[in-house]
Design a protein around this motif. Structure first.
Motif, PDB file in Angstrom:
ATOM      1  N   SER A 133      -0.964  -5.736  -3.396  1.00 29.04           N
ATOM      2  CA  SER A 133      -0.508  -4.835  -4.460  1.00 29.04           C
ATOM      3  C   SER A 133      -0.307  -5.590  -5.770  1.00 29.04           C
ATOM      4  O   SER A 133      -0.673  -5.106  -6.848  1.00 29.04           O
ATOM      5  CB  SER A 133       0.806  -4.156  -4.051  1.00 29.04           C
ATOM      6  OG  SER A 133       0.625  -3.370  -2.905  1.00 29.04           O
ATOM      7  N   THR A 199      -3.176   1.631  -0.969  1.00 27.62           N
ATOM      8  CA  THR A 199      -2.173   0.757  -1.602  1.00 27.62           C
ATOM      9  C   THR A 199      -2.778   0.007  -2.782  1.00 27.62           C
ATOM     10  O   THR A 199      -2.170  -0.081  -3.859  1.00 27.62           O
ATOM     11  CB  THR A 199      -1.620  -0.252  -0.579  1.00 27.62           C
ATOM     12  OG1 THR A 199      -1.082   0.455   0.528  1.00 27.62           O
ATOM     13  CG2 THR A 199      -0.540  -1.118  -1.205  1.00 27.62           C
ATOM     14  N   PHE A 200      -3.979  -0.551  -2.579  1.00 28.63           N
ATOM     15  CA  PHE A 200      -4.663  -1.283  -3.643  1.00 28.63           C
ATOM     16  C   PHE A 200      -4.947  -0.361  -4.828  1.00 28.63           C
ATOM     17  O   PHE A 200      -4.697  -0.714  -5.987  1.00 28.63           O
ATOM     18  CB  PHE A 200      -5.972  -1.873  -3.115  1.00 28.63           C
ATOM     19  CG  PHE A 200      -6.776  -2.624  -4.143  1.00 28.63           C
ATOM     20  CD1 PHE A 200      -6.564  -3.979  -4.351  1.00 28.63           C
ATOM     21  CD2 PHE A 200      -7.724  -1.974  -4.920  1.00 28.63           C
ATOM     22  CE1 PHE A 200      -7.288  -4.679  -5.311  1.00 28.63           C
ATOM     23  CE2 PHE A 200      -8.460  -2.664  -5.877  1.00 28.63           C
ATOM     24  CZ  PHE A 200      -8.236  -4.016  -6.068  1.00 28.63           C
ATOM     25  N   ALA A 203      -1.729   0.560  -6.792  1.00 35.87           N
ATOM     26  CA  ALA A 203      -1.229  -0.560  -7.602  1.00 35.87           C
ATOM     27  C   ALA A 203      -2.134  -0.802  -8.809  1.00 35.87           C
ATOM     28  O   ALA A 203      -1.653  -1.079  -9.915  1.00 35.87           O
ATOM     29  CB  ALA A 203      -1.135  -1.825  -6.752  1.00 35.87           C
ATOM     30  N   SER A 317      -7.681 -10.096  -3.030  1.00 37.04           N
ATOM     31  CA  SER A 317      -7.383  -8.968  -2.143  1.00 37.04           C
ATOM     32  C   SER A 317      -8.293  -8.984  -0.922  1.00 37.04           C
ATOM     33  O   SER A 317      -7.970  -8.385   0.107  1.00 37.04           O
ATOM     34  CB  SER A 317      -7.553  -7.645  -2.896  1.00 37.04           C
ATOM     35  OG  SER A 317      -6.710  -7.588  -4.021  1.00 37.04           O
TER      36      SER A 317
END
Length: 349
Positions: A133, A199-200, A203, A317
């Motif tokens: 994140s 989630t990525f 964020a 990531s």
């Protein structure tokens, strides 16, 4: 603006004082934690590495800060160099990691502090769990910062002419940089496991939203300060807020990378705090000596470095990227820009 006759060595006065204090505190912390001479040496070594990591990762930050500070009023410039360093050291190096743990572990900040001191391994595990994140948010914000510099019709100096000339032309296409960043976000998201995609994406969108709000707010506040003469000239509260958020984004990588070396939050704060003082002094020197005017491509190198850092944060990531590579890219871009500036000055003379 400042004393241009001041020697370069004089800018190291406070960083060296803080270094001495930091080394003493690192050694004392090593003794209190380990109770052995090897513990003292280990903590001193890690503290020094953390300071060097912070300097390597933040040199481009110093250049960008100096560029913005040149347009700020003396009052707001001084506020940034005093309040700003306190926010950078205590806010980003201590409060930010605690806030991450508090949010992701659903505990209050005091419990997060207790966890950091009593159970540093668990604290580090929670921080690592939040890394995706943080990388998405910071990568998006920094990429927008870099593209705003290059995708600008009013930009008059090009370093890598072919690329930058075409990017300048794209400045006439409204929202081009936002569309480009969103496309990159979607590409990264495609390669992520399904469980991490939402989630990525959330964020990253937050990073884009914060940049848009801060950039817009900065423009508005600076306009009002000019219009109403309440905050002096261009570069008041708006520029201050912009630089603080930018500083925070630059700090993400250093704070996360620090946990690869140690889970002791106090040692991290000491090491990164010492490094932050050197970055502050570099910023002051760049402003007072007019270095950015003397070396015309230095700013370009900094923004290429920012763009590279944003790409690295996105890639993190997916896979681990060593911090030495992140810092090395920044040093390489800025070093080459410095050499190119010297060559240009020689041709001109």
């Amino acid at each position: 603006m400042g004393d241009s006759k001041r020697s370069a060595a004089s800018y190291l006065k406070w960083p060296l004082i803080v270094t001495a204090i930091g080394l003493f505190l690192s050694g004392w912390l090593g003794w209190e934690t380990e109770g052995t001479f090897s513990g003292i040496v280990s903590f001193l070594l890690i503290g020094g590495i953390l300071a060097a990591l912070e300097i390597a990762l933040s040199f481009d930050n110093a250049i960008v800060n100096a560029n913005k500070l040149e347009d700020m009023t003396p009052v707001w410039r001084q506020r940034f160099l005093t309040w700003g360093i306190l926010i950078a050291v205590f806010g980003m190096r201590i409060l930010f990691p605690l806030a991450i743990v508090a949010v992701f572990a659903w505990i209050n900040p005091f419990e997060a502090m207790r966890l950091a001191l009593a159970n540093p391994d668990e604290y580090s595990r929670i921080i690592e769990g939040a890394h995706g994140s943080i990388a998405a948010f910071g990568g998006t914000f920094l990429m927008m910062v870099a593209l705003k510099f290059f995708v600008d019709e009013d930009k008059s100096i090009d370093w890598i002419v072919g690329l930058e000339k075409n990017l300048r032309k794209c400045g006439s296409v409204r929202g081009f940089e936002i569309a480009l960043v969103l496309a990159i976000i979607l590409i990264i998201c495609y390669f992520l496991p399904t469980s991490e995609q939402s989630t990525f994406l959330f964020a990253a969108i937050c990073g884009l939203l914060v940049f848009t709000l801060v950039d817009g707010m900065g423009t508005y506040l600076d306009f009002k300060s000019n219009q109403m003469a309440q905050m002096g000239a261009k570069g008041g509260l708006g520029a201050f807020l912009y630089l603080e958020v930018l500083d925070a984004s630059f700090s993400f990588d250093g704070v996360i990378g620090a946990f690869a070396l140690t889970t002791n939050i106090l040692l991290i704060a000491i090491g990164l705090g010492v490094g932050a003082m050197y970055v502050r002094s570099m910023t002051i020197m760049l402003v007072e000596k007019g270095t950015l005017q003397e070396f015309r491509y230095l700013e370009h190198g900094a923004f290429y470095s920012i763009f590279a850092l944003s790409v690295v944060m996105f890639i993190q990531s997916l896979i681990h990227v060593p911090e030495i590579l992140t810092g090395g890219l920044g040093v390489a871009f800025i070093g080459y820009a410095f050499i190119s500036s010297i060559r240009h000055n020689r041709r001109e003379t």
